[in-house]
Design a protein around this motif. Structure first.
Motif, mmCIF file in Angstrom:
data_model
loop_
_atom_site.group_PDB
_atom_site.id
_atom_site.type_symbol
_atom_site.label_atom_id
_atom_site.label_comp_id
_atom_site.label_asym_id
_atom_site.label_seq_id
_atom_site.Cartn_x
_atom_site.Cartn_y
_atom_site.Cartn_z
ATOM 1 N N LEU A 76 27.037 -2.953 -35.733
ATOM 2 C CA LEU A 76 26.317 -4.216 -35.726
ATOM 3 C C LEU A 76 27.026 -5.262 -36.602
ATOM 4 O O LEU A 76 27.155 -6.435 -36.212
ATOM 5 C CB LEU A 76 24.895 -3.980 -36.241
ATOM 6 C CG LEU A 76 23.734 -4.523 -35.395
ATOM 7 C CD1 LEU A 76 23.785 -3.909 -34.002
ATOM 8 C CD2 LEU A 76 22.395 -4.207 -36.066
ATOM 9 N N LYS A 77 27.469 -4.849 -37.773
ATOM 10 C CA LYS A 77 28.105 -5.777 -38.706
ATOM 11 C C LYS A 77 29.437 -6.299 -38.183
ATOM 12 O O LYS A 77 29.718 -7.505 -38.294
ATOM 13 C CB LYS A 77 28.339 -5.087 -40.053
ATOM 14 C CG LYS A 77 27.107 -4.891 -40.902
ATOM 15 C CD LYS A 77 27.436 -4.117 -42.171
ATOM 16 C CE LYS A 77 28.447 -4.867 -43.034
ATOM 17 N NZ LYS A 77 28.695 -4.160 -44.314
ATOM 18 N N TYR A 78 30.241 -5.416 -37.591
ATOM 19 C CA TYR A 78 31.615 -5.808 -37.259
ATOM 20 C C TYR A 78 31.847 -5.998 -35.767
ATOM 21 O O TYR A 78 32.980 -6.123 -35.325
ATOM 22 C CB TYR A 78 32.586 -4.772 -37.821
ATOM 23 C CG TYR A 78 32.495 -4.675 -39.327
ATOM 24 C CD1 TYR A 78 32.852 -5.748 -40.122
ATOM 25 C CD2 TYR A 78 32.012 -3.524 -39.943
ATOM 26 C CE1 TYR A 78 32.756 -5.687 -41.506
ATOM 27 C CE2 TYR A 78 31.902 -3.446 -41.325
ATOM 28 C CZ TYR A 78 32.272 -4.534 -42.098
ATOM 29 O OH TYR A 78 32.153 -4.482 -43.463
ATOM 30 N N GLN A 79 30.777 -6.018 -34.986
ATOM 31 C CA GLN A 79 30.915 -6.258 -33.547
ATOM 32 C C GLN A 79 31.533 -7.635 -33.279
ATOM 33 O O GLN A 79 32.374 -7.785 -32.390
ATOM 34 C CB GLN A 79 29.564 -6.148 -32.861
ATOM 35 C CG GLN A 79 29.555 -6.610 -31.410
ATOM 36 C CD GLN A 79 30.388 -5.728 -30.500
ATOM 37 O OE1 GLN A 79 30.505 -4.525 -30.738
ATOM 38 N NE2 GLN A 79 30.969 -6.320 -29.459
ATOM 39 N N CYS A 80 31.131 -8.645 -34.027
ATOM 40 C CA CYS A 80 31.663 -9.985 -33.811
ATOM 41 C C CYS A 80 33.172 -10.008 -34.046
ATOM 42 O O CYS A 80 33.924 -10.557 -33.235
ATOM 43 C CB CYS A 80 30.972 -10.974 -34.740
ATOM 44 S SG CYS A 80 31.470 -12.691 -34.478
ATOM 45 N N PHE A 81 33.603 -9.407 -35.144
ATOM 46 C CA PHE A 81 35.036 -9.358 -35.434
ATOM 47 C C PHE A 81 35.777 -8.552 -34.372
ATOM 48 O O PHE A 81 36.812 -8.999 -33.835
ATOM 49 C CB PHE A 81 35.263 -8.733 -36.815
ATOM 50 C CG PHE A 81 36.718 -8.465 -37.101
ATOM 51 C CD1 PHE A 81 37.515 -9.441 -37.672
ATOM 52 C CD2 PHE A 81 37.293 -7.235 -36.797
ATOM 53 C CE1 PHE A 81 38.868 -9.203 -37.922
ATOM 54 C CE2 PHE A 81 38.633 -6.978 -37.043
ATOM 55 C CZ PHE A 81 39.425 -7.973 -37.613
ATOM 56 N N LYS A 82 35.271 -7.366 -34.046
ATOM 57 C CA LYS A 82 35.986 -6.485 -33.125
ATOM 58 C C LYS A 82 36.025 -7.036 -31.705
ATOM 59 O O LYS A 82 37.001 -6.841 -30.982
ATOM 60 C CB LYS A 82 35.371 -5.086 -33.156
ATOM 61 C CG LYS A 82 35.631 -4.338 -34.455
ATOM 62 C CD LYS A 82 35.108 -2.907 -34.403
ATOM 63 C CE LYS A 82 35.476 -2.162 -35.682
ATOM 64 N NZ LYS A 82 35.016 -0.740 -35.661
#
Length: 610
Positions: free
Chosen positions: A478-484
């Protein structure tokens, strides 16, 4: 002499009688009649031969073909029949960085067709589950105690041995292949671990295991095995019937000339793990590629045949996986912020009250990165497009044409006639929270990712708690979905230069309900010469076996026909003998008696003497 009356067989008005002398002449056929009778019987025999034996022979061939087709097919979901003597087994141990897994594979005896590969499938237990076992940590953790390597691997091999019939152990190949975790160790430590395995495993297990069966494979080998595995599962190596699938024209080397073949189009592979990203796809013979980026091999069992010769471009990019890229990004943020604060006398990111704004985190998400001495506080702004722009320099691309990540050469791809499968992060980024796994559409994916990034962190948490995301998704996703999601987009379109209107990428975790592992490609490649044994055995006994089966089937039919013609010949000879006897009998009659035999059916009235 008396007369024979036929009044019982015909109406009363037809009453007549025959003398015994006249009976043989009527019953004995003429020479033309004998020929006619013989031809009729011969035609009956030939008709029997064509219809009965021919049909039986075809049905026998059909049964044989059905047997071989059944023999060459192992179902993917059925329990493995360990009582089948024609079933072979193989083991591959994947020694990765975080743990090791043993995969048990099985395949039927090769059907003898040199054009076909072994039909290898994962073995399944009585619950129809793949026979796989995993242990932790990775074998590289034994770098300082290499003498424990065989003890470490023992539970995996013991597990596999329990599933494979004991009488098959000696002919079951075992391969122990180590990957990324072992690659980072010094060569001396690698060799110490491998040597312990080579020495001790043959003492405890009877598998087919030699020194060359245990090694540290390169990233290039791993990429080739992954490419083989996915294309094998997709059926792209079956060249007999393309079934309407897309084709490509390939040039493969032969002994004296360049052969041109048309065969099924193979699929390329994209794989983004936590540490590295990989790409592999087939390239034509005309494309010149550096040897370190090219794998040319023959999957077929016969080196003289070229239908299974492939040239695959494969490149692995360390540090370009999802987690490694995020780590590089954070390190860069810390370094730039520290320098900027010193130059401008600011304190941005040093406290939670004055966080550094990060467009690659969801809106209002607060995070901390770095160490206790260099800690940086972040707050997400959720700007997908800005995040993409910031990440582009991390691709390390050059201005050279046909260059890829890190400036590595990439052969041209025929985008109009190609297909790629994306695994690991390519699937997780599209499916876990965006629920768009499968056929990839760049515009729809970008819109969904943009919407996710812009959503407030509190809302995303509520959705997660409500179970709106994939079952294996967690807070880290959830936290790093935007980055990935931004990183995957840039790697695919900017790094590998796929156009945004490319329609032939399919992101997947399973293919045909199976998780595709590089280990499948490894055992397929390393056992590619095994069919030669079965083909040679078939060639030695094939002729005798075919004659024996054919004879056993048609033997009774030919025996029947022989008896049939013998009886026919006996009847003809008997009739000919009767004809001869009749002629001799006629010659012995007096001339006065002959006319009434030839002229009528009733004897003439003789004069009455008083």
């Amino acid at each position: 002499m008396g007369r024979i009356s036929f009044s019982c067989l015909f109406p009363a008005s037809w009453h007549f009688s025959l003398s015994p002398q006249l009976l043989p002449r009527i019953l004995i056929p003429s020479f033309r009649q004998l020929i006619f009778i013989s031809l009729v019987f011969c035609l009956i025999g030939l008709l029997y031969l064509v219809l009965v034996i021919g049909k039986g022979h075809v049905s026998w061939i059909a049964r044989e073909n059905h047997f071989h087709r059944h023999l060459a097919r192992v179902t993917d979901v059925d329990v493995t029949d360990t009582s089948n003597p024609n079933l072979n087994y193989g083991l591959v141990v994947d020694c990765g960085s975080s743990g090791s897994r043993v995969f048990v594979y099985c395949w039927p005896r090769h059907n003898g067709n040199p054009h076909e590969l072994l039909d290898i499938r994962q073995m399944r237990d009585q619950h129809r589950k793949p026979v796989v076992m995993k242990i932790k940590p990775g074998i590289s953790e034994l770098a300082k105690t290499p003498e424990k390597a065989s003890d470490y691997i023992y539970p995996l091999l013991s597990f596999a041995a329990q599933h494979i019939p004991k009488n098959k152990h000696q002919e079951t190949p075992l391969y122990i292949l180590c990957t990324a975790g072992m690659r980072v160790l010094p060569e001396s430590q690698q060799e110490a671990i491998l040597e312990d395995l080579r020495t001790d495993i043959p003492v405890h297990f009877k598998f087919l295991f030699s020194d060359s069966h245990v090694e540290v494979i390169s990233g290039k080998q791993e990429g080739v095995y992954a490419w083989i595995g996915i294309n094998f599962v997709l059926g792209r190596f079956n060249h007999g019937d393309n079934g309407g699938e897309a084709e490509v024209e390939v040039h493969v080397p032969s002994s004296d000339q360049q052969d041109t073949l048309r065969r099924k189009r193979t699929a390329g592979v994209l794989d983004m793990g936590g540490v590295s990203t990989q790409i592999a796809y087939e390239v034509p013979k005309t494309e010149e590629v550096a040897k370190n980026l090219l794998a040319e091999f023959n999957l077929g069992c016969d080196a003289h045949r070229t239908e299974h010769v492939y040239r695959v471009y494969v490149s692995t990019f360390l540090g370009f996986g999802g987690n490694a890229a995020r780590q590089r990004y954070e390190e860069n943020l810390i370094q730039k912020t520290v320098i900027r604060n010193k130059l401008l006398g600011e304190h941005v990111g040093e406290t939670a009250e004055s966080p550094l704004l990060d467009p690659c985190l969801p809106t209002d998400l607060e995070d901390q990165i770095g160490t206790s001495t260099e800690r940086l506080y972040l707050r997400g702004t959720g700007d997908f497009d800005q995040c993409r722009q910031i990440l582009q320099p991390f691709l390390n691309r050059t201005n050279d044409t046909q260059s890829s990540l890190n400036g590595v050469y990439q052969p041209a791809i025929d985008y109009s006639n190609s297909q790629f499968y994306g695994f690991s992060e390519f699937y997780y980024c599209t499916e876990d929270v965006l629920r768009m796994g499968g056929d990839y559409n760049a515009s729809k994916y970008a819109a969904a990712a943009k919407g996710y990034c812009a959503t407030k962190w509190k809302t995303l948490q509520e959705r997660f708690d409500s179970g709106l995301y994939a079952s294996h998704a967690d807070y880290h996703r959830l936290k790093y979905q935007c980055f990935k999601s931004a990183w995957m987009y840039e790697v695919f379109h900017s790094g590998f230069s796929f156009p945004t209107n490319y329609k032939n990428l399919k992101t997947a975790l399973l293919v045909y309900e199976k998780e595709v592992q590089w280990t499948l490609g490894a055992i397929l490649y390393r056992t590619r010469f095994l069919p030669l044994r079965d083909i040679q055995q078939e060639s030695l006994k094939g002729t005798h076996s075919h004659w024996r089966h054919s004879f056993s089937f048609v033997n009774n039919h030919y025996l029947f026909l022989a008896c049939f013609f013998i009886v026919l010949l006996s009847i003809i000879l008997y009739l000919l003998r009767l004809r001869r006897i009749h002629r001799l009998a006629v010659k012995r009659y007096t001339p006065s008696s002959v006319p009434w035999l030839e002229e009528g059916l009733v004897t003439p009235m003789l004069p009455i003497t008083l």
